[in-house]
Design an enzyme around this catalytic site. Structure first.
Site, mmCIF file in Angstrom:
data_model
loop_
_atom_site.group_PDB
_atom_site.id
_atom_site.type_symbol
_atom_site.label_atom_id
_atom_site.label_comp_id
_atom_site.label_asym_id
_atom_site.label_seq_id
_atom_site.Cartn_x
_atom_site.Cartn_y
_atom_site.Cartn_z
ATOM 1 N N CYS A 136 20.710 122.213 25.295
ATOM 2 C CA CYS A 136 20.713 122.239 23.830
ATOM 3 C C CYS A 136 19.514 121.482 23.262
ATOM 4 C CB CYS A 136 22.030 121.686 23.301
ATOM 5 S SG CYS A 136 23.452 122.718 23.763
ATOM 6 N N GLU B 1 26.262 123.711 20.046
ATOM 7 C CA GLU B 1 24.964 123.788 19.353
ATOM 8 C C GLU B 1 24.377 125.200 19.457
ATOM 9 O OE1 GLU B 1 25.957 121.585 21.615
ATOM 10 O OE2 GLU B 1 24.852 119.704 21.499
ATOM 11 N N CYS C 111 22.936 118.234 25.231
ATOM 12 C CA CYS C 111 22.639 118.207 26.658
ATOM 13 C C CYS C 111 21.208 118.714 26.860
ATOM 14 C CB CYS C 111 23.628 119.090 27.415
ATOM 15 S SG CYS C 111 23.361 120.863 27.131
HETATM 16 ZN ZN LIG Z 1 24.656 121.620 25.370
#
Ligand SMILES: [Zn+2]
Length: 200
Positions: A118, A82, A115
């Site tokens: 991101c 990302e 995550c």
């Molecule tokens: Zn990530």
């Protein structure tokens, strides 16, 4: 160790085998298929984590910035797919606000739920929408760490004006993660954590 005070995250040349900047990717599934192709190729090339992402222009449905996980080849723990897609899109557009102040909305498509890092980067990128394939628990099931996120992270993004669509081609997206494990993909992780786990 090199002495240069700079960093680069070069995308592999094979990205262009998959990405067509001149055609639209109209549906969420079209967009996700492309991102999953990138993730699968990253696995096949043993080039890093099994994650792909891309920024799309909502007006034209064209891809603006592709990304794959470059943590290992770039020696950059923040080079998640990302983040790479956001950075490439910004570079190609020549601006840091990928939504052009709301006048030209864009969408971030991620093969796996972002995550903690991101998730944090998503609002800063200026995108108006997020499309996700595999879920957090799908990544955790094979040992990847998503970090600490609020349970209501979807509501958090929506409160910032970012629409969220989950489970787009989730099975296919989860299969990419399994493929990585099946082919003995390298488990990269931070060495300082109590229970080292690779970051998604
Ligand atoms: Zn990530």
């Amino acid at each position: 160790m090199t002495s240069g005070l700079e960093f680069t995250c070069k995308l592999p040349d094979w990205i262009e085998d998959h990405v067509d900047f001149d055609r639209p990717y109209p549906t969420a599934e079209d967009k996700m298929r492309l991102v999953l192709d990138l993730a699968l190729r990253n696995v096949a090339e043993q080039h890093g984590g099994p994650f792909g992402a891309a920024i799309f222009d909502d007006t034209t449905d064209h891809i603006v910035g592709p990304g794959v996980n470059l943590v290992i080849p770039a020696s950059n723990p923040t080079a998640h797919a990302e983040i790479v897609a956001i950075a490439v899109a910004g570079s190609r557009l020549g601006q840091y606000d990928l939504g052009s102040g709301g006048t030209r909305p864009t969408t971030l498509v991620a093969s796996t739920e972002p995550c903690a890092m991101c998730l944090g980067a998503t609002p800063w990128s200026g995108v108006s929408a997020l499309i996700v394939g595999a879920r957090d628990e799908d990544a955790r099931a094979i040992g990847f760490d998503e970090g600490s996120k609020p349970d209501d992270w979807v509501a958090y993004l929506e409160s910032r004006g970012i629409s969220v669509q989950l489970d787009v081609l989730r099975n296919e997206a989860t299969n990419v993660l399994r493929q990585y494990m099946a082919t003995g993909g390298e488990i990269y992780n931070a060495t300082e954590t109590e229970e080292p786990r690779p970051n998604a």
